[in-house]
Design a protein around this motif. Structure first.
Motif, mmCIF file in Angstrom:
data_model
loop_
_atom_site.group_PDB
_atom_site.id
_atom_site.type_symbol
_atom_site.label_atom_id
_atom_site.label_comp_id
_atom_site.label_asym_id
_atom_site.label_seq_id
_atom_site.Cartn_x
_atom_site.Cartn_y
_atom_site.Cartn_z
ATOM 1 N N ARG A 93 0.743 -1.313 0.099
ATOM 2 C CA ARG A 93 -0.026 0.053 -0.093
ATOM 3 C C ARG A 93 0.936 1.160 -0.076
ATOM 4 N N ALA A 94 1.922 1.192 0.565
ATOM 5 C CA ALA A 94 2.871 2.456 0.993
ATOM 6 C C ALA A 94 3.561 2.826 -0.387
ATOM 7 N N PHE A 95 4.171 1.717 -1.100
ATOM 8 C CA PHE A 95 4.748 1.911 -2.516
ATOM 9 C C PHE A 95 3.720 2.225 -3.324
ATOM 10 N N VAL A 96 2.325 2.223 -3.400
ATOM 11 C CA VAL A 96 1.665 2.791 -4.490
ATOM 12 C C VAL A 96 1.845 4.394 -4.493
ATOM 13 N N SER A 97 2.263 4.891 -3.392
ATOM 14 C CA SER A 97 2.319 6.225 -3.397
ATOM 15 C C SER A 97 3.315 6.872 -4.309
ATOM 16 N N CYS A 98 4.200 6.114 -4.738
ATOM 17 C CA CYS A 98 5.464 6.359 -5.328
ATOM 18 C C CYS A 98 6.204 5.652 -6.355
ATOM 19 N N ARG A 99 5.407 4.410 -6.816
ATOM 20 C CA ARG A 99 5.865 3.521 -7.732
ATOM 21 C C ARG A 99 4.612 2.914 -8.664
ATOM 22 N N SER A 100 4.870 2.814 -9.828
ATOM 23 C CA SER A 100 3.599 2.243 -10.440
ATOM 24 C C SER A 100 3.282 0.946 -10.288
ATOM 25 N N LEU A 101 1.973 0.340 -10.368
ATOM 26 C CA LEU A 101 1.773 -0.819 -9.978
ATOM 27 C C LEU A 101 2.515 -1.902 -10.574
ATOM 28 N N ASP A 102 3.296 -1.757 -11.417
ATOM 29 C CA ASP A 102 4.129 -3.165 -11.855
ATOM 30 C C ASP A 102 5.450 -2.810 -11.382
ATOM 31 N N LEU A 103 5.628 -1.877 -10.657
ATOM 32 C CA LEU A 103 6.947 -1.572 -9.927
ATOM 33 C C LEU A 103 6.925 -1.993 -8.568
ATOM 34 N N VAL A 104 5.639 -1.946 -7.883
ATOM 35 C CA VAL A 104 5.382 -2.125 -6.483
ATOM 36 C C VAL A 104 5.821 -3.286 -6.074
ATOM 37 N N LEU A 156 0.954 8.107 3.101
ATOM 38 C CA LEU A 156 1.706 7.439 4.221
ATOM 39 C C LEU A 156 0.860 7.780 5.432
ATOM 40 N N VAL A 157 0.534 9.163 5.611
ATOM 41 C CA VAL A 157 -0.245 9.482 6.797
ATOM 42 C C VAL A 157 -1.631 9.347 6.658
ATOM 43 N N HIS A 158 -2.277 9.644 5.478
ATOM 44 C CA HIS A 158 -3.806 9.476 5.537
ATOM 45 C C HIS A 158 -4.189 8.153 4.833
ATOM 46 N N GLY A 159 -3.249 7.679 3.880
ATOM 47 C CA GLY A 159 -3.536 6.598 2.990
ATOM 48 C C GLY A 159 -3.148 5.229 4.030
ATOM 49 N N CYS A 160 -2.195 5.376 4.809
ATOM 50 C CA CYS A 160 -1.442 4.210 5.397
ATOM 51 C C CYS A 160 -1.663 4.281 6.673
ATOM 52 N N GLY A 161 -1.931 5.449 7.343
ATOM 53 C CA GLY A 161 -2.202 5.644 8.803
ATOM 54 C C GLY A 161 -1.062 5.627 9.654
ATOM 55 N N GLU A 194 6.619 8.389 11.948
ATOM 56 C CA GLU A 194 6.928 7.251 10.991
ATOM 57 C C GLU A 194 7.080 7.685 9.562
ATOM 58 N N ALA A 195 6.144 8.502 9.151
ATOM 59 C CA ALA A 195 6.404 8.974 7.709
ATOM 60 C C ALA A 195 7.653 9.619 7.568
ATOM 61 N N GLU A 230 -10.277 10.837 4.516
ATOM 62 C CA GLU A 230 -11.091 9.662 4.456
ATOM 63 C C GLU A 230 -10.994 9.119 3.067
ATOM 64 N N GLN A 231 -11.303 9.843 1.983
ATOM 65 C CA GLN A 231 -11.387 9.303 0.701
ATOM 66 C C GLN A 231 -9.621 8.735 0.414
ATOM 67 N N VAL A 232 -8.823 9.471 0.750
ATOM 68 C CA VAL A 232 -7.532 9.132 0.575
ATOM 69 C C VAL A 232 -7.257 7.621 1.271
ATOM 70 N N ALA A 233 -7.759 7.578 2.317
ATOM 71 C CA ALA A 233 -7.506 6.078 3.197
ATOM 72 C C ALA A 233 -8.093 5.190 2.464
ATOM 73 N N ARG A 234 -9.499 5.469 1.866
ATOM 74 C CA ARG A 234 -10.253 4.381 1.566
ATOM 75 C C ARG A 234 -9.453 4.011 -0.069
ATOM 76 N N TYR A 235 -9.043 5.084 -0.753
ATOM 77 C CA TYR A 235 -8.524 4.706 -2.182
ATOM 78 C C TYR A 235 -7.124 3.981 -2.011
ATOM 79 N N ALA A 236 -6.431 4.476 -0.813
ATOM 80 C CA ALA A 236 -4.998 3.732 -0.667
ATOM 81 C C ALA A 236 -5.259 2.216 -0.379
ATOM 82 N N GLU A 237 -6.076 2.222 0.614
ATOM 83 C CA GLU A 237 -6.459 0.653 0.736
ATOM 84 C C GLU A 237 -6.590 -0.163 -0.415
ATOM 85 N N ALA A 238 -7.689 0.270 -1.243
ATOM 86 C CA ALA A 238 -8.278 -0.290 -2.439
ATOM 87 C C ALA A 238 -7.112 -0.594 -3.361
#
Lengths: 152, 330
Positions: free
Chosen positions: A22-33, A109-114, A119-120, B6-14
């Motif tokens: 999940r974290a790497f999706v922020s900076c790498r394309s899906l095939d690189l993750v 990392l903060v909002h998408g990965c919690g 840590e970020a 919250e949208q970022v969280a849902r989207y990142a998870e998916a």
């Protein structure tokens, strides 16, 4: 250098692998993750003692995976429609793509990965206050972009 | 509507769930960065000149070798007894990517100078494109084995080692090569594990350095996933091989329903180009799509695709009735 026993390592992987993905999706394309995740976990296997001594193993492995891979093309996130998330506005994805990388990674990392700001910060090798700034500016920019795109 | 955070969280998870998990997570040491470096270097070479040369261990030769010459493909595990060079295609870098040079329309004036590493000695080849095709001539004085592989006394010893290596279970011969690199004997494999490395050490009396695209650190390479099968015939590499790009080709992926095969149609001339895909690639029906080893769609019929690799054949018919075959590496 001591290696973990297999059961111990598999237990670690079961929690670390999805989080790193999940974290790497922020900076790498899906095939690189997957490559980034593999590189991180292989490093973890080979440097188990070193990893255990770190305060933030996930942040450290995030840096390892980033170093092991290179995003040569502009990052394209998967469209929200593709993953069937009606609660997510389609305008979110281009707004995130438009962010400078550091802002996007910090927001992710903060909002998408919690992850905590600390840590970020360790994962990004910047200060906690810099993470706070990136997150605040990133979220603000996303709001503006989404509003513009939604109103248009 | 949810707030942005919250949208970022849902989207990142998916989005994280969309990513395929590594097929074999650990303990595997991926070496893709090495491949990337190798491909980058090859692309730099391709900027000046692109040529695809296939080297097969076979009978000894010191004569000039012509394009379309014989290749030893009957038994890939046969011990090496010398060298046959088969030049199977020629191309050069044009303004719009790689220009193919078919037999009936040679690229006039193309010259090349390349070297081929053989078992135990390095032979330099000088090539020139003529009306008969590409002609390679070996330089008169091959370097002695001692200079290239100091830890091995002579070429017969290297050949003995190679023959031994090819008998090691799970060592797939197309992925094995022995080269002199900085004076070291290097055995490059697609995949290795502890037993393979021990076998190589034993065969070479500990003088060889083993490099592998994948090193299984704790387990067996028998645990690695095997190649899937598709619904439509696709010409693929028989084994994983290191990536190397000699040029680029832009084609429209096309399906021949009569022959039941997939080929590339050049976007400018419509010329049919046979495509040899990497190991493990498959083609599925409805709609016709090409998938990678992990089943992800990499191209669909009707799409214009940019391929990296090298041209293989100017003489023999390629797959799907094409006059040439482009071996895809990326």
């Amino acid at each position: 250098m001591a290696k973990p026993d297999r059961e111990e390592f598999e237990h670690f992987v079961s929690s670390a692998e999805p989080a790193l993905r999940r974290a790497f999706v922020s900076c790498r394309s899906l095939d690189l993750v997957p490559d980034a995740v593999s590189a991180s976990l292989a490093w973890a296997w080979e440097h188990w003692d070193e990893l255990a001594a770190t305060e933030n193993p996930m942040g450290y492995l995030f840096r390892v995976g980033q170093s092991a891979t290179r995003q040569r093309q502009p990052l394209r996130l998967p469209p929200a429609e593709e993953i069937s998330l009606p609660e997510v506005e389609p305008a979110l994805v281009p707004a995130l793509e438009k962010l400078p990388e550091r802002q996007r990674v910090a927001v992710w990392l903060v909002h998408g990965c919690g992850w905590t700001h600390r840590e970020a910060a360790e994962a990004m090798e910047i200060s906690t206050s810099a993470v706070s700034t990136h997150v605040a500016r990133g979220i603000a920019a996303v709001r503006v972009t989404m509003k513009v795109n939604t109103d248009a | 509507m949810l707030d942005v955070e919250e949208q970022v969280a849902r989207y990142a998870e998916a989005a994280g769930e969309l990513v395929r998990a590594p097929a074999v997570i650990a303990p595997i040491r991926p070496r893709k960065h090495w491949i990337a470096v190798a491909a980058g270097a090859s692309m730099a070479v391709a900027a000046a000149l692109a040529v695809f040369v296939m080297v097969q261990p076979s009978g000894p030769t010191s004569e000039p070798v012509r394009s379309g010459g014989s290749s030893a493909t009957s038994d890939p595990r046969a011990p090496a007894a010398g060298l046959t060079v088969t030049v199977t295609g020629v191309a050069r870098q044009g303004a719009d990517g790689l220009e193919l040079c078919p037999a009936d329309r040679p690229c006039a004036g193309l010259r090349l100078l390349t070297s081929v590493k053989t078992t135990g000695r390095m032979m330099a080849y000088r090539g020139q494109l003529t009306s008969d095709g590409l002609v390679l001539t070996s330089d008169p004085a091959p370097a002695p084995a001692e200079r290239l592989v100091p830890s091995v006394p002579d070429s017969s010893e290297v050949e003995r080692i190679l023959a031994t290596l090819l008998r090691i279970p799970s060592v797939y011969s197309p992925s094995v090569r022995i080269t002199g690199s900085g004076g070291d004997l290097v055995v490059a494999l697609y995949a290795s594990d502890a037993s393979v490395e021990e076998a190589v050490r034993s065969a070479t009396s500990g003088s060889a350095v083993v490099t592998a695209f994948i090193s299984v650190l704790d387990g067996s390479i028998a645990d690695l996933p095997t190649a899937p099968e598709g619904e439509i015939h696709l010409d693929v590499q028989p084994a994983p091989v290191p990536a190397g790009a000699f040029g680029r080709l832009t084609v429209e992926l096309t399906y021949d329903a009569v022959q039941g095969c997939v080929y590339g149609a050049r976007t400018d001339t419509g010329e049919r180009v046979g495509l040899r895909w990497p190991y493990g690639y498959t083609a599925t029906d409805d709609p016709v799509s090409v998938r990678d080893f992990d089943g992800r769609v990499v191209a669909r019929v009707g799409e214009v695709v940019h391929l990296a690799g090298g041209l293989k054949s100017t003489t023999a018919k390629g797959p799907c009735g094409a006059d040439a075959t482009f071996v895809i590496t990326g």
